[in-house]
Write a protein that holds these residues in place. Structure first.
Motif, mmCIF file in Angstrom:
data_model
loop_
_atom_site.group_PDB
_atom_site.id
_atom_site.type_symbol
_atom_site.label_atom_id
_atom_site.label_comp_id
_atom_site.label_asym_id
_atom_site.label_seq_id
_atom_site.Cartn_x
_atom_site.Cartn_y
_atom_site.Cartn_z
ATOM 1 N N ASP A 198 -26.341 -12.564 -4.452
ATOM 2 C CA ASP A 198 -26.262 -11.957 -5.707
ATOM 3 C C ASP A 198 -26.635 -10.462 -5.338
ATOM 4 N N ALA A 199 -27.188 -10.197 -4.257
ATOM 5 C CA ALA A 199 -27.462 -8.584 -3.648
ATOM 6 C C ALA A 199 -26.047 -7.994 -3.438
ATOM 7 N N PHE A 200 -25.157 -8.859 -2.695
ATOM 8 C CA PHE A 200 -24.167 -8.065 -2.232
ATOM 9 C C PHE A 200 -22.965 -7.871 -3.142
ATOM 10 N N MET A 201 -23.015 -8.526 -4.468
ATOM 11 C CA MET A 201 -22.193 -8.471 -5.756
ATOM 12 C C MET A 201 -22.724 -7.050 -6.337
ATOM 13 N N ASN A 202 -23.931 -6.849 -6.451
ATOM 14 C CA ASN A 202 -24.780 -6.219 -7.498
ATOM 15 C C ASN A 202 -25.349 -4.968 -6.897
ATOM 16 N N ARG A 203 -25.821 -5.154 -5.656
ATOM 17 C CA ARG A 203 -26.992 -4.050 -5.253
ATOM 18 C C ARG A 203 -26.581 -4.031 -3.790
ATOM 19 N N SER A 204 -25.188 -3.930 -3.254
ATOM 20 C CA SER A 204 -24.790 -3.988 -1.608
ATOM 21 C C SER A 204 -25.316 -2.871 -1.123
ATOM 22 N N ASP A 205 -25.671 -1.567 -1.679
ATOM 23 C CA ASP A 205 -26.154 -0.696 -0.940
ATOM 24 C C ASP A 205 -27.661 -0.905 -0.635
ATOM 25 N N GLU A 206 -28.493 -1.425 -1.739
ATOM 26 C CA GLU A 206 -29.628 -1.639 -1.056
ATOM 27 C C GLU A 206 -29.815 -2.815 -0.204
ATOM 28 N N LEU A 207 -28.878 -3.826 -0.197
ATOM 29 C CA LEU A 207 -28.792 -5.069 0.651
ATOM 30 C C LEU A 207 -28.523 -4.498 1.999
ATOM 31 N N ALA A 208 -27.660 -3.492 2.231
ATOM 32 C CA ALA A 208 -27.490 -2.800 3.432
ATOM 33 C C ALA A 208 -28.709 -2.224 4.116
ATOM 34 N N GLU A 209 -29.364 -1.472 3.373
ATOM 35 C CA GLU A 209 -30.606 -0.804 3.714
ATOM 36 C C GLU A 209 -31.555 -1.925 4.173
ATOM 37 N N SER A 210 -31.557 -2.985 3.450
ATOM 38 C CA SER A 210 -32.699 -3.925 3.950
ATOM 39 C C SER A 210 -32.243 -4.593 5.069
ATOM 40 N N LEU A 211 -31.194 -5.177 5.354
ATOM 41 C CA LEU A 211 -30.797 -5.384 6.595
ATOM 42 C C LEU A 211 -30.809 -4.377 7.908
ATOM 43 N N LEU A 212 -30.525 -3.389 7.547
ATOM 44 C CA LEU A 212 -30.759 -2.291 8.684
ATOM 45 C C LEU A 212 -32.301 -2.073 9.054
ATOM 46 N N ASP A 213 -33.134 -2.517 7.990
ATOM 47 C CA ASP A 213 -34.670 -2.290 8.104
ATOM 48 C C ASP A 213 -35.116 -3.308 9.032
ATOM 49 N N GLU A 214 -34.173 -4.444 8.854
ATOM 50 C CA GLU A 214 -34.593 -5.471 10.083
ATOM 51 C C GLU A 214 -33.777 -5.484 11.386
ATOM 52 N N GLY A 215 -33.146 -4.393 11.424
ATOM 53 C CA GLY A 215 -32.332 -4.400 12.853
ATOM 54 C C GLY A 215 -31.062 -5.031 12.736
ATOM 55 N N ILE A 216 -30.563 -5.513 11.572
ATOM 56 C CA ILE A 216 -29.458 -6.148 11.493
ATOM 57 C C ILE A 216 -28.199 -5.101 11.174
ATOM 58 N N THR A 217 -27.277 -5.071 12.179
ATOM 59 C CA THR A 217 -26.354 -4.024 11.782
ATOM 60 C C THR A 217 -24.990 -4.397 11.480
ATOM 61 N N ALA A 218 -24.804 -5.743 11.119
ATOM 62 C CA ALA A 218 -23.349 -6.283 10.602
ATOM 63 C C ALA A 218 -23.729 -7.141 9.362
ATOM 64 N N MET A 219 -22.942 -7.284 8.506
ATOM 65 C CA MET A 219 -23.102 -8.336 7.356
ATOM 66 C C MET A 219 -21.647 -8.730 6.987
ATOM 67 N N LYS A 220 -21.735 -9.884 6.460
ATOM 68 C CA LYS A 220 -20.316 -10.673 5.922
ATOM 69 C C LYS A 220 -20.644 -10.808 4.476
ATOM 70 N N ILE A 221 -19.337 -10.469 3.528
ATOM 71 C CA ILE A 221 -19.522 -10.798 2.288
ATOM 72 C C ILE A 221 -18.099 -10.982 1.815
ATOM 73 N N TRP A 222 -18.040 -11.708 0.506
ATOM 74 C CA TRP A 222 -16.771 -12.064 -0.308
ATOM 75 C C TRP A 222 -16.541 -11.717 -1.680
ATOM 76 N N PRO A 223 -16.497 -10.351 -1.701
ATOM 77 C CA PRO A 223 -16.373 -10.032 -3.176
ATOM 78 C C PRO A 223 -15.192 -10.290 -4.096
ATOM 79 N N PHE A 224 -14.105 -10.474 -2.947
ATOM 80 C CA PHE A 224 -12.811 -11.107 -3.742
ATOM 81 C C PHE A 224 -12.635 -12.418 -4.074
ATOM 82 N N ASP A 225 -13.780 -13.291 -3.972
ATOM 83 C CA ASP A 225 -13.515 -14.856 -4.394
ATOM 84 C C ASP A 225 -13.486 -14.792 -5.650
#
Length: 399
Positions: A152-179
């Protein structure tokens, strides 16, 4: 040592997962797993493979793997035959490691890396957990079970999601908003409005965190070639790391045309089975990153050959994992043993969530990296509670 019994374990709540126990006359038990069509895979294991395996030496892994996939309908596929063979192959490597008191990555040749960088596939807690595995089927399905409802986050709050991942040290993410657009149009075209909607998550991520986050794009093979090329051009300004499975993976020539049309890497493919299928794609320069799902393509035995094959073409290796906990552990072992491993897929909603309900151990993940598992074999077992559940089903074939 002889194989004396093959047992399959299913739990209704996780209806697409199938676990396998391979029992031996010396008391060593190997654990395996596969995903999707669990009932059909279970039937194939007991009705066909058990007769080929019972009474044989489980340490003759190459020979047993060949016998499991040397069937008229099991050539370079990810069908029932290969999914069944994968589950048992995991269990054989687990036995091998336990006999030698070494982790599977050591049995595969030892560590090629001290730690593995992870990317987060932005699925939620319910993703692939039910019998439905459609890519958008669990969006907005009830309240979140925890803090990692990343679908749900990558479709609606992708900016917050990216920041959350970076806070955990995760610097790469995969999403599929074209589906959603691909499903709505059958992949035949995309409207200007649909394109704008699907691009919004990329815009938000880049505005929020700039280039600190790598973005992989999953297309789930939904598009025809002209539309896939159109989408690829539209996304290029946002500098994606790779485009994964933009079209159906049944035409190396078409994917090669797609690869020539964009500067973004093409990643292929969790849907390919065995090294023979990958050879066709590599020969025409259709894939820059070789992805394999080890529980669909013949297990660790075939997976390490595909990794070596990719290395022959100077291509990086990036195992798929968006299935179950045993397959995740197997992928981690395989990734650590292969020198051309680029990055390992993971789902934090899984390894921080429902995986913990099912297995005794998981890879240590800290700061966006996975670390080698310690112990013997695959280094994990099904929890005893799994066998006490009301929705568990066991089937056993014996010598």
């Amino acid at each position: 040592m002889k194989i004396t019994a093959i047992e399959t374990i299913r739990v209704a709540e996780f209806g697409n997962l199938l676990w396998v126990h391979v029992h031996t006359d010396e008391g060593v038990i190997g654990l395996g797993e596969t995903f999707y069509g669990a009932g059909a895979v279970e039937a194939h294991i007991h009705d066909t493979l058990a007769g080929r395996l019972l009474g044989r030496d489980p340490l003759r892994i190459e020979a047993l793997n060949r016998d499991m996939v040397n069937l008229p309908l099991a050539q370079a596929s990810t069908g029932v035959e290969y999914r069944a063979a994968s589950a048992i192959d995991f269990a054989l490597w687990d036995i091998f490691g336990k006999v030698c008191n070494q982790p599977v990555h050591q049995m595969l040749g030892g560590l090629a890396h001290d730690r593995l960088r992870l990317y987060n596939t932005c699925a939620g807690y319910k993703y692939v957990r039910s019998m439905s595995i459609k890519p958008v089927s669990t969006w907005g399905l009830g309240e979140a079970e925890g803090p990692y409802e990343d679908l749900d986050a990558f479709m609606n709050r992708s900016d917050e999601l990216a920041e959350s991942l970076l806070d955990e040290g995760i610097t790469a993410m995969k999403i599929w908003p074209f589906d959603p657009a691909g499903i709505e149009t059958g992949g035949n075209f995309i409207s200007a409005e649909q394109m704008k909607t699907a691009i919004q998550p990329f815009e938000k991520i880049r505005r929020a965190v700039g280039d600190k986050m790598e973005i992989m794009v999953e297309f789930h093979s939904l598009w025809n070639l002209p539309t896939a090329k159109k989408i690829a051009r539209a996304l290029e300004p946002y500098a994606p790391t790779w485009y994964e499975d933009p079209i159906r993976m049944n035409s190396p020539q078409a994917l090669a045309e797609y690869a020539r049309s964009t500067d973004v890497w093409v990643c292929a493919s969790e849907t390919l089975g065995s090294r023979y299928a990958y050879q066709d794609y590599l020969n025409v320069d259709a894939a820059h990153v070789v992805m394999v799902d080890l529980c669909w393509t013949g297990g660790l035995t075939e997976g390490r050959k595909i990794a070596a094959q990719a290395d022959t073409y100077h291509r990086p290796f990036a195992p798929h994992d968006c299935t179950g906990p045993v397959a995740f552990a197997a992928a981690i072992h395989c990734s650590f043993s292969q020198p051309n491993t680029l990055i390992q897929e993971s789902v934090r909603a899984f390894y921080r969530g429902w995986y913990t309900e099912l297995v005794t151990n998981l890879p240590r993940i800290e700061g966006g990296y996975a670390y080698p598992m310690e112990g013997a074999g695959l280094c994990l077992e099904l929890k005893p509670e799994v066998f006490k559940r009301d929705d568990v089903t066991l089937r056993r074939s014996t010598l």
